[in-house]
Design a protein around this motif. Sequence first.
Motif, mmCIF file in Angstrom:
data_model
loop_
_atom_site.group_PDB
_atom_site.id
_atom_site.type_symbol
_atom_site.label_atom_id
_atom_site.label_comp_id
_atom_site.label_asym_id
_atom_site.label_seq_id
_atom_site.Cartn_x
_atom_site.Cartn_y
_atom_site.Cartn_z
ATOM 1 N N PHE A 1 50.815 -46.163 8.205
ATOM 2 C CA PHE A 1 49.413 -46.227 8.613
ATOM 3 C C PHE A 1 48.595 -45.048 8.066
ATOM 4 O O PHE A 1 47.396 -45.206 7.815
ATOM 5 C CB PHE A 1 49.298 -46.306 10.134
ATOM 6 C CG PHE A 1 49.506 -47.690 10.680
ATOM 7 C CD1 PHE A 1 48.492 -48.629 10.621
ATOM 8 C CD2 PHE A 1 50.719 -48.070 11.220
ATOM 9 C CE1 PHE A 1 48.668 -49.916 11.104
ATOM 10 C CE2 PHE A 1 50.920 -49.360 11.714
ATOM 11 C CZ PHE A 1 49.890 -50.286 11.651
ATOM 12 N N VAL A 2 49.218 -43.907 7.855
ATOM 13 C CA VAL A 2 48.514 -42.780 7.229
ATOM 14 C C VAL A 2 48.136 -43.133 5.789
ATOM 15 O O VAL A 2 46.998 -42.899 5.355
ATOM 16 C CB VAL A 2 49.380 -41.500 7.256
ATOM 17 C CG1 VAL A 2 48.794 -40.435 6.318
ATOM 18 C CG2 VAL A 2 49.455 -40.935 8.669
ATOM 19 N N TRP B 1 45.369 -45.692 5.850
ATOM 20 C CA TRP B 1 44.108 -45.038 6.206
ATOM 21 C C TRP B 1 43.501 -44.342 4.988
ATOM 22 O O TRP B 1 42.304 -44.480 4.706
ATOM 23 C CB TRP B 1 44.342 -44.042 7.335
ATOM 24 C CG TRP B 1 43.149 -43.169 7.636
ATOM 25 C CD1 TRP B 1 42.817 -41.990 7.013
ATOM 26 C CD2 TRP B 1 42.110 -43.421 8.592
ATOM 27 N NE1 TRP B 1 41.653 -41.486 7.538
ATOM 28 C CE2 TRP B 1 41.188 -42.344 8.502
ATOM 29 C CE3 TRP B 1 41.881 -44.429 9.517
ATOM 30 C CZ2 TRP B 1 40.062 -42.264 9.303
ATOM 31 C CZ3 TRP B 1 40.747 -44.349 10.313
ATOM 32 C CH2 TRP B 1 39.850 -43.279 10.204
ATOM 33 N N LYS B 2 44.317 -43.598 4.256
ATOM 34 C CA LYS B 2 43.832 -42.866 3.092
ATOM 35 C C LYS B 2 43.339 -43.809 1.998
ATOM 36 O O LYS B 2 42.405 -43.477 1.263
ATOM 37 C CB LYS B 2 44.943 -41.962 2.547
ATOM 38 C CG LYS B 2 45.236 -40.756 3.432
ATOM 39 C CD LYS B 2 46.249 -39.824 2.783
ATOM 40 C CE LYS B 2 46.445 -38.570 3.622
ATOM 41 N NZ LYS B 2 47.433 -37.638 2.999
ATOM 42 N N VAL C 1 39.815 -45.255 3.465
ATOM 43 C CA VAL C 1 38.776 -44.331 3.918
ATOM 44 C C VAL C 1 37.718 -44.055 2.838
ATOM 45 O O VAL C 1 36.678 -43.454 3.128
ATOM 46 C CB VAL C 1 39.412 -43.003 4.402
ATOM 47 C CG1 VAL C 1 39.766 -42.097 3.210
ATOM 48 C CG2 VAL C 1 38.500 -42.290 5.402
ATOM 49 N N LYS D 1 35.125 -43.940 7.447
ATOM 50 C CA LYS D 1 36.094 -43.932 8.538
ATOM 51 C C LYS D 1 36.047 -45.215 9.362
ATOM 52 O O LYS D 1 37.076 -45.697 9.834
ATOM 53 C CB LYS D 1 35.853 -42.718 9.432
ATOM 54 C CG LYS D 1 36.161 -41.391 8.742
ATOM 55 C CD LYS D 1 35.910 -40.213 9.672
ATOM 56 C CE LYS D 1 36.222 -38.896 8.979
ATOM 57 N NZ LYS D 1 35.958 -37.726 9.865
ATOM 58 N N SER E 1 37.909 -47.903 7.441
ATOM 59 C CA SER E 1 39.339 -47.619 7.500
ATOM 60 C C SER E 1 39.906 -47.970 8.871
ATOM 61 O O SER E 1 40.996 -48.543 8.976
ATOM 62 C CB SER E 1 39.594 -46.138 7.184
ATOM 63 O OG SER E 1 40.960 -45.893 6.987
ATOM 64 N N PHE E 2 39.158 -47.648 9.917
ATOM 65 C CA PHE E 2 39.578 -47.972 11.279
ATOM 66 C C PHE E 2 39.705 -49.484 11.460
ATOM 67 O O PHE E 2 40.654 -49.972 12.078
ATOM 68 C CB PHE E 2 38.576 -47.394 12.278
ATOM 69 C CG PHE E 2 38.822 -47.783 13.697
ATOM 70 C CD1 PHE E 2 39.863 -47.212 14.426
ATOM 71 C CD2 PHE E 2 38.019 -48.733 14.329
ATOM 72 C CE1 PHE E 2 40.104 -47.582 15.739
ATOM 73 C CE2 PHE E 2 38.250 -49.105 15.635
ATOM 74 C CZ PHE E 2 39.293 -48.524 16.348
ATOM 75 N N LEU F 1 42.872 -50.783 9.759
ATOM 76 C CA LEU F 1 44.060 -50.443 10.542
ATOM 77 C C LEU F 1 44.190 -51.332 11.782
ATOM 78 O O LEU F 1 45.299 -51.762 12.127
ATOM 79 C CB LEU F 1 44.022 -48.966 10.956
ATOM 80 C CG LEU F 1 44.839 -48.004 10.078
ATOM 81 C CD1 LEU F 1 44.300 -47.981 8.656
ATOM 82 C CD2 LEU F 1 44.822 -46.599 10.650
#
Length: 402
Positions: free
Chosen positions: A341-342, A345-346, A349, A353, A356-357, A360
């Motif tokens: 998930f990191v 996200w990257k 993004v 944000k 990206s949210f 996810l």
Amino acid sequence: MSSKRKIQANLLVFTLLFFSGNPLATFLFGKLSTIIGLLLTLIIINSSLKINKLFIKKYKLLLLGILLISMIQYMILPSISFPAIVNLILKILMGGFIISYLQEDFALYFFKVLAFLSSVSLVLFLGINIVGISLPYLLIGPEIKSYIIYGTSYESHMLKNAGMFWEPGAHAGILTLCLGINLNHLKYYWFNNKFQLIVIILAVITTQSTTGYIVGFLILLFYFYKPRNFGISLIILPLIIGIGLYFYNSTDFLKEKIEFQFEKSTELEEGDFSNTRFGSLIFDWHYINKHPLIGNGFDEKTRYQDHQFLFVGAKGDVIGSGNSFSHYMASMGIFFIFGYFVLLWKAAVVNGKLFSFIILIIVFLNLQGEQWFNFPLYLGLPFVIFAKNKNEKAKYKYPTKL
């Protein structure tokens, strides 16, 4: 972009989807499915093979992480399944390579290929499932008929559109993922590919998937959420929420299914077996607590060490877990899930944000409904290169590099 490159892009996305949930792939190739998928990928790319440096960097990171987790599991657990680890690594390689190779254009061709498959699914769903037209098919299981790029399975699913995937919920997981990844381009599609967009939306509706409807509803909410125009959001969002609540309360397969599964899960204690969405989470929590950081591996002897009685005299998959998130948390631990998930996200993004949210949330919710970590598409998502919308005009012009 040349017609040859367009054909190549379409074939790559179709290959990725075919090996990400079409039962025919497993029927034809069995445990070699991922290897066959990789070989087909190389054949399609042929002389134009180019390895993205970002792909190499991310893949090395994931590979080292998986190998490190596996080494610790080997030292701590009684046994581990090396074939399962290799299979996981190869699936990430296939999904990540195709997605990374197509760069910003992956989302566009994902949309185009899925629009075609959705058109086929709607026609055959109406003709075969609803009207009852008889067409030649391959019988690939006791109750599974395959029409190559469309399939029907189980009588209980005859009024639901499963597309070419193993069940309607899986079809919905592909469709909603496509809409989510293309969230910033939906306005472009509405003005330039309206028919294809409507076809995908109709396909989502005909799946009658609980998870699909929930994720689709959230996509609709996020699409009409306008931080820069609070007045529009204030008018439209309550209307959408009201329609959603009415639809939820008046639809049996949503309200009754969710409330029934939730009620049953409240009666379970940690470690009690249940293969429902909520029940799987409670069942898996027992094993997550045992080895939260590195998991319990994929070997049945360690993964389900305290429930070996379930496998006595059984054939096939006796667990049938519908929750990929909790299953992989219990199998590979927090480090694997967190790293996935990191990286996702990257990747997302670049469009902010909030975007990206949203990505996810869509992936997280779909993982609650199906075993998506068993397939290259979802495993390859951290390699997505999102096209960045720099201004409002970009919403009407799809940025493409191919």
